[in-house]
Design a protein around this motif. Structure first.
Motif, PDB file in Angstrom:
ATOM      1  N   LEU A 166      17.651   6.419  22.889  1.00  0.00           N
ATOM      2  CA  LEU A 166      17.059   7.893  22.869  1.00  0.00           C
ATOM      3  C   LEU A 166      15.651   7.627  22.703  1.00  0.00           C
ATOM      4  O   LEU A 166      15.300   7.171  21.249  1.00  0.00           O
ATOM      5  N   ASP A 167      14.832   7.752  23.744  1.00  0.00           N
ATOM      6  CA  ASP A 167      13.364   7.745  23.490  1.00  0.00           C
ATOM      7  C   ASP A 167      12.795   8.702  22.507  1.00  0.00           C
ATOM      8  O   ASP A 167      13.197   9.895  22.238  1.00  0.00           O
ATOM      9  N   PRO A 168      11.697   8.443  21.890  1.00  0.00           N
ATOM     10  CA  PRO A 168      10.992   9.229  20.975  1.00  0.00           C
ATOM     11  C   PRO A 168      10.542  10.601  21.429  1.00  0.00           C
ATOM     12  O   PRO A 168      10.089  10.702  22.553  1.00  0.00           O
ATOM     13  N   ASN A 169      11.019  11.593  20.588  1.00  0.00           N
ATOM     14  CA  ASN A 169      10.682  12.854  21.273  1.00  0.00           C
ATOM     15  C   ASN A 169      10.163  13.763  19.990  1.00  0.00           C
ATOM     16  O   ASN A 169      10.419  13.861  18.838  1.00  0.00           O
ATOM     17  N   VAL A 170       9.287  14.850  20.259  1.00  0.00           N
ATOM     18  CA  VAL A 170       8.588  15.610  19.294  1.00  0.00           C
ATOM     19  C   VAL A 170       9.051  17.089  19.652  1.00  0.00           C
ATOM     20  O   VAL A 170       9.078  17.500  20.934  1.00  0.00           O
ATOM     21  N   ALA A 171       9.498  17.799  18.537  1.00  0.00           N
ATOM     22  CA  ALA A 171       9.873  19.221  18.851  1.00  0.00           C
ATOM     23  C   ALA A 171       9.640  20.014  17.460  1.00  0.00           C
ATOM     24  O   ALA A 171       9.153  19.517  16.446  1.00  0.00           O
ATOM     25  N   LEU A 172       9.630  21.172  17.677  1.00  0.00           N
ATOM     26  CA  LEU A 172       9.280  22.291  16.574  1.00  0.00           C
ATOM     27  C   LEU A 172      10.607  22.991  16.115  1.00  0.00           C
ATOM     28  O   LEU A 172      11.402  23.403  16.731  1.00  0.00           O
ATOM     29  N   GLY A 173      10.459  23.045  14.654  1.00  0.00           N
ATOM     30  CA  GLY A 173      11.330  24.151  13.992  1.00  0.00           C
ATOM     31  C   GLY A 173      10.645  25.048  13.404  1.00  0.00           C
ATOM     32  O   GLY A 173       9.323  25.026  13.093  1.00  0.00           O
ATOM     33  N   TYR A 174      11.522  25.815  12.211  1.00  0.00           N
ATOM     34  CA  TYR A 174      10.749  26.668  11.424  1.00  0.00           C
ATOM     35  C   TYR A 174      11.351  26.904  10.287  1.00  0.00           C
ATOM     36  O   TYR A 174      12.401  26.226   9.878  1.00  0.00           O
ATOM     37  N   VAL A 175      10.570  27.104   9.042  1.00  0.00           N
ATOM     38  CA  VAL A 175      11.136  27.518   7.842  1.00  0.00           C
ATOM     39  C   VAL A 175      10.896  28.775   7.356  1.00  0.00           C
ATOM     40  O   VAL A 175       9.750  29.398   7.585  1.00  0.00           O
ATOM     41  N   ALA A 176      11.636  29.654   6.473  1.00  0.00           N
ATOM     42  CA  ALA A 176      11.699  30.897   6.091  1.00  0.00           C
ATOM     43  C   ALA A 176      12.076  30.872   4.578  1.00  0.00           C
ATOM     44  O   ALA A 176      13.235  30.307   4.589  1.00  0.00           O
ATOM     45  N   GLY A 177      11.587  31.770   3.622  1.00  0.00           N
ATOM     46  CA  GLY A 177      12.269  31.753   2.501  1.00  0.00           C
ATOM     47  C   GLY A 177      11.790  33.009   1.644  1.00  0.00           C
ATOM     48  O   GLY A 177      10.516  33.412   1.809  1.00  0.00           O
ATOM     49  N   VAL A 178      12.596  33.265   0.733  1.00  0.00           N
ATOM     50  CA  VAL A 178      11.880  34.395  -0.266  1.00  0.00           C
ATOM     51  C   VAL A 178      12.302  33.837  -1.895  1.00  0.00           C
ATOM     52  O   VAL A 178      12.942  33.086  -2.112  1.00  0.00           O
ATOM     53  N   ALA A 179      11.518  34.369  -2.750  1.00  0.00           N
ATOM     54  CA  ALA A 179      11.606  33.821  -4.237  1.00  0.00           C
ATOM     55  C   ALA A 179      11.577  35.133  -5.131  1.00  0.00           C
ATOM     56  O   ALA A 179      10.720  36.067  -4.913  1.00  0.00           O
ATOM     57  N   TYR A 180      12.094  34.960  -6.260  1.00  0.00           N
ATOM     58  CA  TYR A 180      12.089  36.041  -7.343  1.00  0.00           C
ATOM     59  C   TYR A 180      11.825  35.281  -8.631  1.00  0.00           C
ATOM     60  O   TYR A 180      12.383  34.266  -8.989  1.00  0.00           O
ATOM     61  N   GLN A 181      11.012  35.601  -9.327  1.00  0.00           N
ATOM     62  CA  GLN A 181      10.546  34.975 -10.729  1.00  0.00           C
ATOM     63  C   GLN A 181      10.315  35.895 -11.799  1.00  0.00           C
ATOM     64  O   GLN A 181       9.642  37.283 -11.630  1.00  0.00           O
ATOM     65  N   ILE A 182      10.681  35.292 -13.130  1.00  0.00           N
ATOM     66  CA  ILE A 182      10.096  36.101 -14.144  1.00  0.00           C
ATOM     67  C   ILE A 182       9.330  35.137 -14.986  1.00  0.00           C
ATOM     68  O   ILE A 182      10.080  34.305 -15.738  1.00  0.00           O
ATOM     69  N   PRO A 183       8.251  34.985 -14.806  1.00  0.00           N
ATOM     70  CA  PRO A 183       7.351  33.643 -15.426  1.00  0.00           C
ATOM     71  C   PRO A 183       7.449  33.706 -17.089  1.00  0.00           C
ATOM     72  O   PRO A 183       7.577  32.434 -17.640  1.00  0.00           O
ATOM     73  N   ASP A 184       7.809  34.634 -17.671  1.00  0.00           N
ATOM     74  CA  ASP A 184       7.856  34.605 -19.225  1.00  0.00           C
ATOM     75  C   ASP A 184       9.046  33.909 -19.762  1.00  0.00           C
ATOM     76  O   ASP A 184       9.082  33.292 -20.862  1.00  0.00           O
ATOM     77  N   ILE A 185      10.188  33.844 -19.028  1.00  0.00           N
ATOM     78  CA  ILE A 185      11.107  33.021 -19.330  1.00  0.00           C
ATOM     79  C   ILE A 185      11.596  31.976 -18.247  1.00  0.00           C
ATOM     80  O   ILE A 185      12.662  31.223 -18.360  1.00  0.00           O
ATOM     81  N   ALA A 186      10.404  31.468 -17.610  1.00  0.00           N
ATOM     82  CA  ALA A 186      10.646  30.333 -16.366  1.00  0.00           C
ATOM     83  C   ALA A 186      11.782  30.574 -15.503  1.00  0.00           C
ATOM     84  O   ALA A 186      12.315  29.762 -14.936  1.00  0.00           O
ATOM     85  N   LEU A 187      12.199  31.839 -15.384  1.00  0.00           N
ATOM     86  CA  LEU A 187      13.244  32.013 -14.307  1.00  0.00           C
ATOM     87  C   LEU A 187      12.674  32.109 -12.882  1.00  0.00           C
ATOM     88  O   LEU A 187      11.467  32.505 -12.499  1.00  0.00           O
ATOM     89  N   ARG A 188      13.335  31.449 -12.122  1.00  0.00           N
ATOM     90  CA  ARG A 188      12.712  31.329 -10.810  1.00  0.00           C
ATOM     91  C   ARG A 188      13.844  31.249  -9.622  1.00  0.00           C
ATOM     92  O   ARG A 188      14.834  30.275  -9.908  1.00  0.00           O
ATOM     93  N   VAL A 189      14.254  32.026  -8.787  1.00  0.00           N
ATOM     94  CA  VAL A 189      15.123  32.098  -7.891  1.00  0.00           C
ATOM     95  C   VAL A 189      14.689  31.887  -6.329  1.00  0.00           C
ATOM     96  O   VAL A 189      13.836  32.639  -5.944  1.00  0.00           O
TER      97      VAL A 189
END
Length: 385
Positions: A166-189
């Protein structure tokens, strides 16, 4: 505290996943976007799985299958830069997928079967912070992939000796995300989606002549080189969902973990001539879910440490000979040292237990792999500017 502990906890990559899930070698993490300030990271990890088994396919003797998996190195880097108080950018290089399996030549069932596959990925991300609690991020991934598969041994019958490049090939994908944080208690999802990446790969197939019936009497009377030829095929590296979380549980102590689902069933290698002859593709993998839980602690102003474990359940005993285990359990110990306000050095060590598997062809088990283990080690340098 939060940043240094998270970096130490996540340093050693989930090396066992390349065998449990089939081809995955890194988690394609976007968590560098949540580092404080501007940072440049360089990492190098090495994993060495040990895969041994024995033949079970009669009438061949129960030959021992010596270590069929090779160790591999995983270099990576990440750059994160704050454009404004609300906008942050990141550029990440890693090698997310790969395989390197070789059966010894003198084995009757799979002797000489090999597979090599590698990827290189460059991911550009942007994160926007709506407020102190919510943020969203996304970007594109540029990925190169190539590979070679050779089938050899009695388990492959008439197609023993088949090879596809299988010869080298270049292709595109993507990334998507969301986050929820409460910095005072180091909470992060953080919830992250990595798309599948579709590679339209030029290929060359070669192999033995296949007996065929040209007279219609049901008896093969000639041999034709049906497996030879050039062409192209679509190869998709799998998509994934990852839910990362962390929270402070007491002073200088962090609880963290993740749930990761990977659609390995999207990964197919179906060369035209091979599929025509066998009515099947070369690789068939199952989707996987991996669970991680760990605890990190700031020991001194400069030193942090973390201990974590990951479990991925087996998906079934019958597996591909090119990925001859299913599921794994991994334990990681990692730590970091702040040399000064700008430079932090992290390191880690992991040990993993690989799930038992029975490599098959034509839905018939040909060998048995069990009680296999491996280890991984990693080093990371982080410079803040």
């Amino acid at each position: 505290m939060t940043t240094s502990l998270t970096g130490a906890a996540c340093l050693v990559l989930t090396a066992g996943a390349v065998h449990a899930g089939g081809i995955e070698r890194t988690t394609q993490s976007a968590l560098v976007l949540f580092e404080t300030g501007n940072v440049l990271e360089f990492s190098l990890a090495y994993a060495d799985p040990r895969l041994t088994g024995r033949n079970t396919s009669p009438p061949f003797p129960e030959q021992t299958l010596d270590d069929v998996a090779r160790g591999f190195a995983l270099p990576s880097f990440a750059l994160k830069y704050d454009l404004t108080e609300d906008w942050a950018l990141a550029l990440i290089y890693d090698r997310p997928f790969g395989a390197d399996v070789a059966y010894q030549d003198d084995n009757a069932v799979f002797g000489g079967t090999t597979t090599q596959a590698s990827t290189h990925a460059l991911t550009a991300l942007a994160r926007y912070r709506f407020n102190d609690t919510f943020s969203a991020f996304g970007g594109v991934r540029l990925q190169q992939a190539d590979g070679r598969i050779h089938l050899q041994g009695a388990a492959y019958g008439a197609v023993s000796g088949y090879t596809v490049d299988l010869d080298p090939n270049v292709a595109l994908g993507y990334v998507a995300g969301v986050a929820y944080q409460i910095p005072d208690i180091a909470l992060r999802v953080v919830l992250t989606y990595n798309s599948a990446v579709s590679h339209d790969m030029e290929i060359n197939e070669s192999g033995p002549a296949i007996p065929v019936d040209t007279t219609g009497d049901g008896v093969p009377d000639t041999a034709l080189p049906l497996l030879n030829g050039d062409g192209s095929t679509e190869v998709r590296t799998p998509s994934s969902w990852t839910l990362d979380f962390q929270t402070g549980i007491m002073a200088d102590t962090l609880l963290f973990g993740s749930v990761r689902y990977v659609r390995h069933s999207e990964f197919r290698v179906d060369p035209k001539h091979f599929e025509t002859v066998t009515n099947d593709g070369l690789i068939d993998l199952d989707d996987t879910t991996a669970w991680t839980l760990g605890v990190g602690r700031k020991v001194t102003d400069r030193v942090s440490a973390a201990l974590s474990a990951t479990y991925e359940g087996p998906t079934g005993r019958l597996v591909s000979p090119l990925a001859p285990t299913t599921g794994y359990t991994q334990v990681r110990l990692s730590g970091s040292y702040a040399v000064n306000e700008r430079l932090t050095v992290s390191g880690g060590l992991s040990h993993f237990w690989l799930g038992d598997g029975r490599p098959q062809t034509a839905q018939t088990a040909r060998a048995d792999f069990g009680d296999n283990t491996g280890w991984g080690v990693g080093l990371k340098l982080a410079y803040r500017f």
